[in-house]
Design a protein around this motif. Structure first.
Motif, PDB file in Angstrom:
ATOM      1  N   ASP B 136       4.273  25.440  25.225  1.00  0.00           N
ATOM      2  CA  ASP B 136       3.614  25.290  23.809  1.00  0.00           C
ATOM      3  C   ASP B 136       4.059  26.572  22.926  1.00  0.00           C
ATOM      4  O   ASP B 136       3.561  27.336  22.698  1.00  0.00           O
ATOM      5  CB  ASP B 136       2.028  25.729  24.260  1.00  0.00           C
ATOM      6  CG  ASP B 136       1.533  24.486  24.897  1.00  0.00           C
ATOM      7  OD1 ASP B 136       1.873  23.402  24.799  1.00  0.00           O
ATOM      8  OD2 ASP B 136       0.278  24.588  25.725  1.00  0.00           O
ATOM      9  N   TYR B 138       6.177  27.119  19.041  1.00  0.00           N
ATOM     10  CA  TYR B 138       5.536  26.760  17.651  1.00  0.00           C
ATOM     11  C   TYR B 138       5.732  25.333  17.348  1.00  0.00           C
ATOM     12  O   TYR B 138       5.037  24.604  16.910  1.00  0.00           O
ATOM     13  CB  TYR B 138       6.797  27.517  16.793  1.00  0.00           C
ATOM     14  CG  TYR B 138       6.292  28.847  16.515  1.00  0.00           C
ATOM     15  CD1 TYR B 138       5.158  29.142  15.737  1.00  0.00           C
ATOM     16  CD2 TYR B 138       7.085  29.926  16.663  1.00  0.00           C
ATOM     17  CE1 TYR B 138       4.644  30.640  15.496  1.00  0.00           C
ATOM     18  CE2 TYR B 138       6.887  31.504  16.297  1.00  0.00           C
ATOM     19  CZ  TYR B 138       5.625  31.652  15.695  1.00  0.00           C
ATOM     20  OH  TYR B 138       5.467  32.858  15.750  1.00  0.00           O
ATOM     21  N   ALA B 140       5.757  22.859  19.341  1.00  0.00           N
ATOM     22  CA  ALA B 140       4.794  21.945  20.100  1.00  0.00           C
ATOM     23  C   ALA B 140       3.255  22.463  19.599  1.00  0.00           C
ATOM     24  O   ALA B 140       2.346  22.096  20.354  1.00  0.00           O
ATOM     25  CB  ALA B 140       4.819  22.408  21.712  1.00  0.00           C
ATOM     26  N   GLY B 141       3.198  23.045  18.405  1.00  0.00           N
ATOM     27  CA  GLY B 141       1.813  23.468  18.020  1.00  0.00           C
ATOM     28  C   GLY B 141       1.393  24.873  18.281  1.00  0.00           C
ATOM     29  O   GLY B 141       0.283  25.224  18.152  1.00  0.00           O
ATOM     30  N   GLY B 142       2.282  25.412  19.046  1.00  0.00           N
ATOM     31  CA  GLY B 142       1.776  26.866  19.727  1.00  0.00           C
ATOM     32  C   GLY B 142       1.944  27.942  18.692  1.00  0.00           C
ATOM     33  O   GLY B 142       2.184  27.690  17.313  1.00  0.00           O
ATOM     34  N   ASN B 143       2.089  29.003  19.090  1.00  0.00           N
ATOM     35  CA  ASN B 143       1.987  30.274  18.372  1.00  0.00           C
ATOM     36  C   ASN B 143       3.224  31.242  18.747  1.00  0.00           C
ATOM     37  O   ASN B 143       3.104  32.423  18.653  1.00  0.00           O
ATOM     38  CB  ASN B 143       0.718  31.220  18.347  1.00  0.00           C
ATOM     39  CG  ASN B 143       0.126  31.380  19.769  1.00  0.00           C
ATOM     40  OD1 ASN B 143       1.055  31.311  20.582  1.00  0.00           O
ATOM     41  ND2 ASN B 143      -0.971  31.840  19.869  1.00  0.00           N
ATOM     42  N   ILE B 144       4.368  30.849  19.480  1.00  0.00           N
ATOM     43  CA  ILE B 144       5.440  31.528  19.859  1.00  0.00           C
ATOM     44  C   ILE B 144       6.764  30.818  19.681  1.00  0.00           C
ATOM     45  O   ILE B 144       6.541  29.624  20.029  1.00  0.00           O
ATOM     46  CB  ILE B 144       4.956  31.978  21.383  1.00  0.00           C
ATOM     47  CG1 ILE B 144       5.918  33.328  21.696  1.00  0.00           C
ATOM     48  CG2 ILE B 144       4.984  30.958  22.255  1.00  0.00           C
ATOM     49  CD1 ILE B 144       5.276  34.021  22.781  1.00  0.00           C
ATOM     50  N   CYS B 145       7.760  31.696  19.821  1.00  0.00           N
ATOM     51  CA  CYS B 145       8.893  31.191  20.094  1.00  0.00           C
ATOM     52  C   CYS B 145       9.949  31.963  21.096  1.00  0.00           C
ATOM     53  O   CYS B 145       9.637  32.996  21.263  1.00  0.00           O
ATOM     54  CB  CYS B 145       9.997  30.994  18.934  1.00  0.00           C
ATOM     55  SG  CYS B 145      11.677  30.721  18.977  1.00  0.00           S
ATOM     56  N   TYR B 146      10.151  30.955  22.167  1.00  0.00           N
ATOM     57  CA  TYR B 146      10.654  32.013  23.463  1.00  0.00           C
ATOM     58  C   TYR B 146      12.057  31.977  23.283  1.00  0.00           C
ATOM     59  O   TYR B 146      12.776  32.689  23.793  1.00  0.00           O
ATOM     60  CB  TYR B 146      10.372  31.047  24.519  1.00  0.00           C
ATOM     61  CG  TYR B 146       9.004  30.912  24.790  1.00  0.00           C
ATOM     62  CD1 TYR B 146       8.395  31.745  25.678  1.00  0.00           C
ATOM     63  CD2 TYR B 146       8.300  29.517  24.753  1.00  0.00           C
ATOM     64  CE1 TYR B 146       6.729  31.530  25.879  1.00  0.00           C
ATOM     65  CE2 TYR B 146       7.244  29.287  24.852  1.00  0.00           C
ATOM     66  CZ  TYR B 146       6.278  30.485  25.390  1.00  0.00           C
ATOM     67  OH  TYR B 146       5.009  30.045  25.853  1.00  0.00           O
ATOM     68  N   ASP B 148      13.867  32.854  20.082  1.00  0.00           N
ATOM     69  CA  ASP B 148      14.374  33.771  19.259  1.00  0.00           C
ATOM     70  C   ASP B 148      13.776  35.114  19.650  1.00  0.00           C
ATOM     71  O   ASP B 148      12.607  35.563  19.195  1.00  0.00           O
ATOM     72  CB  ASP B 148      13.827  33.220  18.043  1.00  0.00           C
ATOM     73  CG  ASP B 148      14.174  34.546  16.783  1.00  0.00           C
ATOM     74  OD1 ASP B 148      15.110  35.386  17.118  1.00  0.00           O
ATOM     75  OD2 ASP B 148      13.555  34.582  15.694  1.00  0.00           O
ATOM     76  N   ARG B 164      10.479  30.966  12.388  1.00  0.00           N
ATOM     77  CA  ARG B 164       9.656  30.926  13.772  1.00  0.00           C
ATOM     78  C   ARG B 164      10.620  30.091  14.589  1.00  0.00           C
ATOM     79  O   ARG B 164      10.958  30.837  15.919  1.00  0.00           O
ATOM     80  CB  ARG B 164       8.085  30.501  13.486  1.00  0.00           C
ATOM     81  CG  ARG B 164       7.477  31.787  12.605  1.00  0.00           C
ATOM     82  CD  ARG B 164       6.086  30.992  12.165  1.00  0.00           C
ATOM     83  NE  ARG B 164       6.559  29.965  11.207  1.00  0.00           N
ATOM     84  CZ  ARG B 164       6.001  28.760  11.167  1.00  0.00           C
ATOM     85  NH1 ARG B 164       4.828  28.809  11.583  1.00  0.00           N
ATOM     86  NH2 ARG B 164       6.362  27.980  10.032  1.00  0.00           N
TER      87      ARG B 164
END
Lengths: 256, 331, 807
Positions: B136, B138, B140-146, B148, B164
């Motif tokens: 999940d 950014y 996919a609508g989430g709040n994180i980037c794995y 970067d 982001r």
């Protein structure tokens, strides 16, 4: 990713964590505030003929807001409006490049709020905004007049203070999670904490939307619009002052 | 519970409309719940892994009107469900728009090109593995980037325009179509939109969950290529780890109008360096009217990567992109 | 020697089935009432299962049952490394926690999605060196390494020691293992050129086309297990123990296997086949379990990656005087192998170093299971050493072929840390033959020539693996029809060795191939034990057993003929399917007649008496079941001594584009040195297939794990970057030395593994050559590394990163 107030997501290992506020609430808040304000407007219109005459804006003018404070107010207002608009754009599906404007406005807001806090603590009459126990009687007793700020004004101020501080603190924490000209993001905040920050930011945003709407509404109401004028030009008339304030508790200097 | 590898198709409705009207009506009714399927090469992975869970698939490959290559008043029109093999082998495309034929022929592998469609290649989703794994993030609508982050695996990610999300445009045909100044024909049951290829793709700063400006009820039905750049001098090159079945590390598509060794006009587009095909307008204007030369190519290469913001593991894309621009201009 | 079969091409019996698709792999089987199992695997790199709630899943229609670690290990899981059938203590993402059986796979997956497993998350580590550091996380419950017979242990270095190693220095910590010979110090002191460097090699999965699927059912107390294996009886032997079924009650069925490469040689590397077996037992239905590609990558395992330090010294004349290695091996989440020692041993053997020291430690990481993969150790190090050898040649002014020639192993030499003699070694001949085939003299003049943005690189490399074992058994049978039935337990891995080893028996009896049947494919065909088909040993080991069994039958034929027709057995020989007097070939019997006679005589002739004493338990079971049913030749192969090496030499010419970092292989020649060639076409396939593997190792393949959260990033063929047909040359030329090895009755040795190592070595050397001798000290050397090197960008090369090839 969840219904209700909170949206959930899976963390990197599949466990459910908070993602943020459910943006469906934005519509709930918008409708609720619209209904409330409309109701207020209708009631006020119904009561209008019983009201006493509007105080005159002519005559001696007293200083209500110094220019520096007016500047602060409007910068803050502008940044909050920009923050709300840019924050909401992607939620409602507007494809605009919002993020940079959002964080720049956020920094501006942080800066002016910090400035305001320092100024209010050392250079302004801090007591005038403090909510004292006697203030709570004010709405129920038309004989009781406020000092510089009415009960409603103080209430609005403190509500905005809490919400803006919440939105700033969470906003800054979120700012740390993205790349900026000052740093590269680190992904250092655990996902459950990050979700909590997003949730608080979202909730305070919703509150801010409600407060800002109410504030703008009241600022535009005919019986209050002289306050809005004072936030632009600084002064109110002596007539307006005596009609709405207890001069023993607020004795402003004359406006230039 | 997230299992790590479902790898089996879930229950899903399949619609196989045979005419445009039906397809558009379905897209309109189903909205976000209707997943458009061309060759299925971007579809089945998502669905089998259960990382995207639409209620229905709308298969578009039986609609003849959206298939094939035909001449129109100004150029050609290619139906969106025309296979990449058909495009690569089409004499008309080969003779006038060799850039697209070459690009289509470089996509993935022969097997994938035989079923993969132009539309699918253009609107395929980001290939960032974190996103594809169903995390999940950014996108996919989430709040994180794995990707970067200091330790994130971002060798294949963006140099430019990241906001982001750092995923890149994976398509080989998209840069070619931007370089040919193509127009996307987008239809819904209520209207038709004509969108310049360059504006068809959207970056994360404007829309972090979509790669194109297509709305849920819209279908890309065709691509029109104007005669403006027909028979121009073309350059396409794709650098990938593997020569078959791989996405570009960087690709380049360029069209030149050259007269007496002097570049009269050019459109130069790089893929896999940004979330959208990156048109190098500053390079184009810098070389316009200039004589082709090694020096011009080198300086254009340098110019191409101005403003690049490499991540931890994709610095190599900077010299690679510079070199590809250099090669394109060198001709 | 003029052979009837050895050295001749033939059509192995499985070829038609493979071409037509009629041959069956494990997932092609079906059985009435068969249900499907799917796995719930750990989403967390290191955890403990706290609870499993499958109530919702089990209540679903079409769901038949669940199997957990508690079912398969009622007494608790063993406190050791190694793959488990199922586990409550996962040490890598993707480790199977439980299996669900349902009417179809979709239902099983839907059921799995409804199961809630509560995990306790534990500290995890992706890079062994992080785990070595004091206070660093450990991959296992109880340590970061496993000491044989002692259990889990912790290896910890000080932060300074770790930092110094990462900075490229010789590790100063106490090694877990140290072995050496010769005077290392004197070796370096006498060296005119010393090269010292840290290095890394990537570990990546075996990429078998067929995932480790299996189907099982129980009937009359017997377990019928359809599985995938590279060693039919050797694997079944161990699998019986894993499932917990007596050997005589296990029927293992495996007609064809879609690749093994080391990870299906032994039962311990594929215990997942016990899942359908156990589940079938529990729910009393046939169970099919097809594994996904991702599961194949995680539990299927991977090569051990190295983070090491190497120092090589060369005398003025080019002799390798000393080799010193310190290797931290990545043991992955379930324990690993001995790659590091094998790597050091290979340097000793291939370059005949005068003094060698190995120091190392194997450290766990919460990544894929590690295990033997095609030339485990030997092939990684071949790619690292070859460019260094070229550097030495350049510095000392010696030709690159010449430096290899003067360090070459040959018959009479010893090699390895234990200074073992070779059975024979024809590496000089292989080098010579490769140089001729490649036209080295002329080609080397093109080295580093520029053509626009392209530069030519020339490379030569050598591969080695120990390629032969002994001590196994052979069974052959003959009935009144006179056909020779070779019972062969070697698995059908695609190498055809199950068939080519059988031809040693046909050779002894001078049987036409069309009169021979290779009996294999399922253990109830009564097969002898064989060595696991790994370590390039099959051709050496199992031609010995087939040859021996045929010798036994030949002797018995002569005995019967002499008894019936007069004279001494020594007066008889065989030809044209007859045993006859040498002096008068009209006096004799047909094979059918002699088999008939043998069956009448019984006793030792039919396996009912006078059996070799040392027959393995598995062979004994098979012999006892065959006894009396036909004329039997049976043999137990005694141990041989010394090291039968498999060698290869590869030369290649590449073009490296300095603007794109891409390389193109223009030409490649691989020469095998594997004793007498038994099956030329099979050998050619090994050389070419190994070549593709070598290309993958050198410049492409990767197995990425996200360091942040332990998720595997490479879960399919796309992300793993196995070479495609346009990444490999159109043609890889092959050849072979074809000189006999004295320790094998037909002169043969194996070569499956070295065929990869020499290509990898040659290709890495060629890349270095094209870059003016720049040595990356890493595999793979990928496009981005080359572009960075040329552009002078250094940030992206993370010293000693577990896998420099970032995603």
């Amino acid at each position: 990713m969840g219904e209700g107030i909170v949206r959930y997501k899976r963390d990197v290992w599949g466990e459910e964590v908070i993602l943020g506020v459910s943006w469906d609430l934005l519509w709930v808040v918008a409708v609720a505030i619209l209904v409330l304000l409309a109701a207020h407007a209708i009631i006020m219109a119904a009561l209008a003929n019983k009201k006493m005459e509007k105080p005159s804006d002519a005559g001696r003018r007293v200083l209500r807001h110094e220019s520096i404070d007016r500047l602060f107010h409007w910068v803050m207002a502008a940044s909050i409006l920009v923050l709300i608009l840019t924050g909401i754009a992607p939620i409602i599906g507007l494809r605009i490049s919002w993020l940079n404007i959002h964080w720049i406005s956020g920094l501006l807001l942080t800066f002016v709020v910090t400035f305001h806090i320092i100024r209010s603590l050392f250079w302004q009459d801090f007591k005038s905004i403090i909510l004292a126990p006697r203030d709570f009687g004010e709405p129920f007793d038309s004989a009781k007049k406020p000092g510089k700020y009415s009960f409603e004004q103080k209430g609005m101020h403190w509500a905005v203070t809490v919400v803006v501080l919440a939105v700033i603190v969470t906003g800054l924490l979120m700012f740390l999670q993205i790349d900026s000209p000052f740093w590269d993001r680190t992904n250092s905040m655990p996902e459950d904490q990050l979700g909590l920050v997003f949730l608080l930011h979202g909730l305070s945003t919703l509150a801010l939307v409600a407060l800002a709407s109410a504030h703008i509404y009241f600022a535009l109401r005919p019986e209050k619009i002289f306050y809005t004028r004072s936030m632009i030009s600084g002064w109110i008339s002596e007539d307006e002052m005596t009609a709405n304030h207890d001069t023993s508790r607020w004795s402003p200097k004359e406006a230039d | 519970m997230v299992a790590t590898s479902h790898d089996v198709m879930p229950d899903i409705e399949l619609y196989q409309p045979t005419d445009e009207e039906n397809a558009l009506a379905l897209a309109n009714t189903l909205g976000a719940d209707g997943w458009l399927v061309g060759g299925g090469q971007d579809t089945y992975g998502w669905l089998k892994d259960r990382n995207k869970n639409p209620a229905a698939m709308i298969e578009l490959t039986q609609i003849d009107a959206w298939k094939g290559i035909k001449e129109i008043a100004d150029g050609i029109e290619i139906g969106a469900v025309t296979t990449l093999t058909d495009i690569a082998n089409n004499p008309l495309v080969q003779s006038r728009y060799a850039l697209l034929a070459t690009a289509a022929g470089k996509v993935a592998s022969p097997q994938i090109r035989n079923v993969g469609t132009l539309g699918g290649n253009l609107i395929q989703d980001a290939r960032c593995w974190y996103y594809r794994r169903g995390l999940d993030c950014y996108r996919a609508g989430g709040n994180i980037c794995y990707a970067d982050s200091p330790e994130g695996l971002n060798r294949e990610h963006a140099l430019f325009g990241a906001s982001r999300c750092v995923a890149v445009s994976p398509s080989d045909t998209a840069p070619a179509l931007v370089a040919l100044d193509a127009t996307m024909v987008v239809a819904s049951s209520s209207r038709e939109r004509l969108i310049p290829a360059q504006d068809f793709f959207v970056g994360p700063e404007r829309d972090i969950v979509n790669m194109t400006v297509l709305n849920d009820d819209e279908i890309l039905t065709a691509v029109r290529i104007p005669s403006t750049w027909a028979n121009a001098e073309f350059y396409f090159e794709k650098v990938a780890d593997r020569n078959v079945w791989d996405f570009a590390l960087v690709n380049i598509a360029a069209s030149f109008k050259v007269s007496g060794g002097s570049i009269e006009d050019a459109r130069i587009v790089c893929g896999a360096v940004e979330c959208t095909p990156r048109r190098l307008e500053s390079v184009e204007s810098a070389i316009r009217g200039q004589q082709r030369s090694e020096e011009l190519a080198a300086s254009a290469g340098e110019m191409a990567t101005e403003g690049a913001r490499p991540l931890n593991y994709n610095h190599f894309k900077v010299p690679l992109m510079q070199n590809l621009v250099k090669r394109a201009i060198r001709g | 020697m003029a052979y009837m079969h050895i050295g001749k091409d033939f059509v192995p019996p499985d070829v038609a089935g493979k071409v037509t698709g009629r041959i069956k792999y494990s997932e092609d089987y079906t059985r009435e009432g068969m249900v499907y199992a799917r796995l719930l695997t750990s989403p967390i790199p290191h955890a403990k299962v706290v609870s499993i709630d499958a109530s919702e899943a089990l209540a679903m229609e079409g769901v038949f049952g669940i199997l957990t670690a508690d079912d398969v290990y009622p007494d608790g899981e063993a406190n050791s490394t190694g793959l488990k059938i199922l586990t409550n203590e996962p040490t890598l993402v993707g480790e199977p926690i439980l299996a669900v059986a349902a009417v179809d796979e979709k239902t099983a997956e839907t059921a799995i999605a409804a199961i809630t497993v509560t995990f306790e998350r534990l500290p995890f580590v992706m890079d062994p060196v992080d785990s070595l550091e004091e206070g660093g996380p450990d991959a296992y419950n109880g340590g970061n390494t496993f000491v044989f017979r002692e259990g889990f242990a912790q290896e910890k270095w000080t932060s300074d020691q770790v930092a110094s190693f990462r900075a490229g220095n010789e590790p100063t910590a106490e090694p877990a293992a140290e072995l050496s010979y010769g005077d290392l110090e004197a070796g370096f002191a006498n060296s005119a050129f010393v090269y010292e460097t840290p290095f890394t090699t990537a570990g990546y999965p075996h990429m078998s086309m067929e995932p480790r699927s299996a189907m099982a059912y129980w009937e009359d107390g017997k377990l019928y297990l359809h599985g995938t294996s590279q060693s039919l009886t050797a694997l079944a032997d161990g699998m019986a123990g894993i499932v917990g079924v007596p050997k005589e009650d296990l029927v293992f069925i495996n007609a064809a296997t879609g690749g093994g490469f080391g990870q299906r040689a032994r039962a311990g590397s594929i215990p997942s086949m016990a899942i359908p077996a156990k589940l079938s037992q529990k729910i009393n239905r046939p169970v099919m379990m097809r594994c996904t590609r991702e599961e194949e990558f995680t539990i299927g395992g991977a090569r051990q990656g190295f983070q090491g330090w190497i120092k090589l010294g060369f005398k003025q004349d080019g002799t390798m005087a000393a080799a010193d290695l310190w290797i931290v091996s990545d043991n992955g989440g379930k324990g690993g192998g001995g790659d590091a020692f094998s790597a050091t041993n290979a340097i000793s053997i291939v370059y005949q170093a005068e003094a060698v020291r190995f120091r190392g430690v194997s450290i766990g990481s919460n990544t894929a299971h590690r295990g033997a993969q095609r030339g485990p150790g030997e092939n990684q190090i071949a790619a690292i050493v070859s460019p260094i050898l070229d550097k030495a040649a350049e510095e000392l002014g010696i030709d690159r072929l010449e430096i290899r020639k003067l360090n070459t192993p040959q018959t009479g030499d010893v090699g390895g840390i234990n200074r073992q003699p070779f059975t024979s070694a024809y590496m000089p001949e292989a080098l010579e033959q490769a140089a001729t085939a490649f036209n080295w003299e002329e080609r080397i003049t093109r080295s580093r020539q520029r053509n626009g943005s392209k530069v030519t690189g020339i490379g030569i490399g050598q591969g080695y693996h120990n390629a032969g074992r002994s001590g196994m058994d052979g069974i052959i049978m003959m009935g009144p029809d006179g056909r020779l039935r070779v019972h062969n337990g070697v698995g059908n891995l695609g190498t055809y060795s199950y068939a080519s080893t059988s031809r040693a028996a046909a050779e002894v009896l001078k049987m036409p191939w069309d009169r021979c049947d290779v009996i294999t494919g399922r253990t109830d065909n009564h097969l002898p034990i064989t060595s696991p088909q790994d370590g390039s040993n099959s051709i050496f080991t199992n031609t010995r057993t087939c040859f021996g069994a045929a010798q036994d039958m030949l002797a018995k034929m002569k005995e019967i003929a002499a008894a019936d027709l007069g004279g001494d057995p020594a007066d008889y020989d065989v030809s044209n399917e007859r045993v006859h007097q040498i002096a008068d070939d009209t006096v004799g019997m047909t094979f059918g007649e002699v088999a008939q006679r043998a069956m009448e005589l019984g006793g030792k002739y039919t396996g009912e008496a006078e059996l070799p004493e040392e027959l393995a338990e598995w062979t004994q079971i098979s012999v006892s079941r065959l006894a009396g049913s036909g004329f039997m030749g049976v043999y137990h192969d005694p141990r041989h001594s010394n090291n039968p090496p498999g060698f290869t030499v590869t030369c290649t010419e590449i073009e490296l584009d300095t603007e794109t970092g891409k390389i193109e292989i223009l030409d490649m020649v691989s020469i095998a040195e594997c004793g007498t060639v038994v099956h030329p076409q099979g050998l050619k396939n090994q050389l070419v297939g190994g070549g593709v593997w070598g290309i993958g190792m050198s410049v492409l393949e990767r197995h990425l794990y996200d360091p942040q959260n332990g998720l595997p990033a490479s879960t399919g063929y796309w992300q793993s970057k196995i070479p495609t047909y346009l990444d490999t040359p159109l043609k890889i030329d092959t050849g072979w030395v074809d000189l006999p090895d004295p320790e094998n009755p037909v002169g043969a040795r194996g070569v499956g593994e070295p065929s990869m190592g020499s290509v990898s070595a040659a290709l890495n050397a060629a890349v270095s050559d094209a870059l003016d001798g720049h040595v990356f000290n890493a595999t793979p050397v990928t496009t981005d590394m080359i572009v960075n090197h040329i552009a002078g960008i250094s940030e992206e090369w993370v010293p000693l990163a577990q896998n420099n090839f970032r995603g």
